[in-house]
Write a protein that holds these residues in place. Structure first.
Motif, PDB file in Angstrom:
ATOM      1  N   ALA A   1      10.125  -1.143  29.538  1.00 56.69           N
ATOM      2  CA  ALA A   1      10.641  -1.088  28.151  1.00 56.69           C
ATOM      3  C   ALA A   1      10.214   0.330  27.652  1.00 56.69           C
ATOM      4  O   ALA A   1       9.670   0.926  28.141  1.00 56.69           O
TER       5      ALA A   1
ATOM      6  N   SER B   1      14.389  -5.379  30.402  1.00 58.66           N
ATOM      7  CA  SER B   1      13.874  -4.734  28.893  1.00 58.66           C
ATOM      8  C   SER B   1      13.577  -6.059  28.347  1.00 58.66           C
ATOM      9  O   SER B   1      13.655  -7.086  28.741  1.00 58.66           O
ATOM     10  N   ALA B   2      12.651  -5.707  27.220  1.00 55.94           N
ATOM     11  CA  ALA B   2      12.347  -6.733  26.395  1.00 55.94           C
ATOM     12  C   ALA B   2      13.402  -7.708  25.881  1.00 55.94           C
ATOM     13  O   ALA B   2      14.693  -7.478  25.641  1.00 55.94           O
TER      14      ALA B   2
ATOM     15  N   ASP C   1      12.441  -0.748  22.234  1.00 55.80           N
ATOM     16  CA  ASP C   1      12.276  -2.057  22.469  1.00 55.80           C
ATOM     17  C   ASP C   1      10.834  -2.461  21.351  1.00 55.80           C
ATOM     18  O   ASP C   1      10.550  -3.625  21.222  1.00 55.80           O
TER      19      ASP C   1
ATOM     20  N   ARG D   1       3.254  -7.635  29.267  1.00 51.76           N
ATOM     21  CA  ARG D   1       3.957  -6.980  29.880  1.00 51.76           C
ATOM     22  C   ARG D   1       3.170  -5.640  30.656  1.00 51.76           C
ATOM     23  O   ARG D   1       3.653  -5.297  31.707  1.00 51.76           O
TER      24      ARG D   1
ATOM     25  N   GLU E   1       4.980  -9.200  24.717  1.00 53.70           N
ATOM     26  CA  GLU E   1       5.839  -9.663  23.976  1.00 53.70           C
ATOM     27  C   GLU E   1       5.836 -11.079  23.491  1.00 53.70           C
ATOM     28  O   GLU E   1       5.084 -11.908  24.183  1.00 53.70           O
TER      29      GLU E   1
END
Ligand code: KG4
Ligand code: ZN
Length: 356
Positions: free
Chosen positions: A75, A2-3, A79, A32, A26
């Motif tokens: 994500a 995940s982020a 997020d 991403r 990000e």
């Protein structure tokens, strides 16, 4: 995956011209995902972009592109810190599609909305990193950035993030447009840029000389005279070779020498003005972007002169020099971090300038 906790994740939407792109970026730099639906094949039969056809294709593809952008990004909407969208410059009908989708997503998911200038996106590509790529040298202020593509040619100084002083821009054609037009004159395959580079690299004789438009001591550029000179030179070369019929081709050696001469003239002016600007503002970095940044002669000459000046040159990989959506995410993240928020009344601005 995940982020990373605390690192803002920006969903970026770009539909300013003929490609529908969505990226997840990000911390303003790490890509991403970066997904595109290109309309190249759609516009090929007309030999150019028909604005209404482009807008309709954006409408058709933007949600499938969004779906794909989530695949493998690891994500979710939870997020996402902000939605960034290109608000100009570009084709009005095309921009409206991306802006409307961005507004709807921001509203439904209760996320802040940030408007981005496509041109600043090209500069912010210098901060991008591919998935898994280690952190490299980041641009340092003050910097000068040269953006050269099929649609834009400008030189800008940045003393800080999001602070642009336009030093100069083309007064007629963009550099890539000149490559494409001269490529056509030389009967080289489209797009002209890579074809001219390839032909130039094979040139044995390197005597062809084309005019340089210095435009005094300004930082502006002009390429239309070069195109006229190329047309005249091709006509003379054809007459010298005794060619009368349009289907009779110039010998490759002549095409190669003319391609070399044209490329040399363009590179000379781009490099000289960029280096003069870097010296004048005491730049600590030089950034190069736009599709023409793929040109090997330009990269080599600028790298050599930047090194002599002891200023690091930062050039994104070719796929991030040309139009991409991650660059909108990188610029959008900076605008978000600076506290900028666009309202749901955000408008498309087809002739949005980068700076005055
Ligand atoms: O940034 P870009 O992909 O699209 C926009 O214009 O938005 O730039 C495309 C331009 C074309 O004009 C193409 O001929 C030029 O970049 N180009 C090059 C090279 N590769 C692409 N020009 C010179 N040398 C190259 N190797
Ligand atoms: Zn562009």
């Amino acid at each position: 995956m995940s982020a990373s906790a605390g690192a803002p994740l920006v969903l970026a939407i770009e539909s300013s011209c003929d490609e529908t792109g969505i990226a997840l970026v990000e911390a303003g730099s790490r890509i991403r995902s970066n997904v595109v639906a290109s309309q190249v094949a759609l516009h090929a039969p007309t030999g150019g972009i028909v604005p209404e056809v482009a807008a309709r294709a954006h409408l058709r593809w933007i949600l499938p592109v969004l779906d794909e952008a989530w695949q493998g990004a690891g994500a979710s909407w939870d997020d996402v810190s902000a939605v960034a969208v290109t608000r100009g410059p570009g084709l009005a009908g095309s921009l409206l599609v991306g802006i409307n989708v961005a507004k709807t997503l921001a509203w439904v998911h209760e996320k802040p909305l940030v408007g981005v200038n496509h041109l600043e996106g090209h500069v912010y590509a210098a901060w991008l990193r591919d998935p898994g790529q280690a952190a490299g040298a980041e641009p340092v202020f003050p910097l000068v950035a040269l953006v050269v593509s099929g649609g834009h040619t400008f030189l800008v100084e940045m003393t800080d993030h999001l602070t642009y002083r336009l030093l100069g821009q083309t007064v007629d054609d963009a550099a890539g447009e000149a490559f494409d037009k001269v490529g056509r004159l030389l009967d080289l395959p489209y797009p002209g840029g890579p074809s001219i580079q390839k032909a130039a690299e094979s040139a044995v004789r390197r005597d062809a000389r084309f005019p340089r438009a210095w435009l005094g001591d300004t930082y502006d550029f002009s390429f239309s005279g070069l195109k006229t000179a190329a047309r005249r030179t091709v006509d003379v070369a054809r007459a010298d070779a005794g060619l009368r019929e349009p289907e009779e081709a110039l010998p490759h050696a002549v095409v190669a020498e003319l391609a070399w001469g044209f490329q040399d003239a363009v590179v000379d002016v781009l490099v000289a003005k960029t280096i003069r600007a870097a010296r004048e503002v005491e730049a600590r970095s030089i950034v190069l972007g736009g599709g023409v940044a793929a040109n090997a002669a330009l990269r080599q000459r600028l790298a050599g002169e930047a090194e002599a000046l002891r200023v690091p040159l930062i050039v994104p990989r070719p796929g991030l020099c040309t139009d991409n959506w991650a660059m909108i995410g990188a610029a959008g993240a900076r605008r978000f971090a600076a506290g900028e928020r666009a309202g749901l009344d955000l408008e498309a601005t087809p002739s949005l300038p980068l700076a005055r």
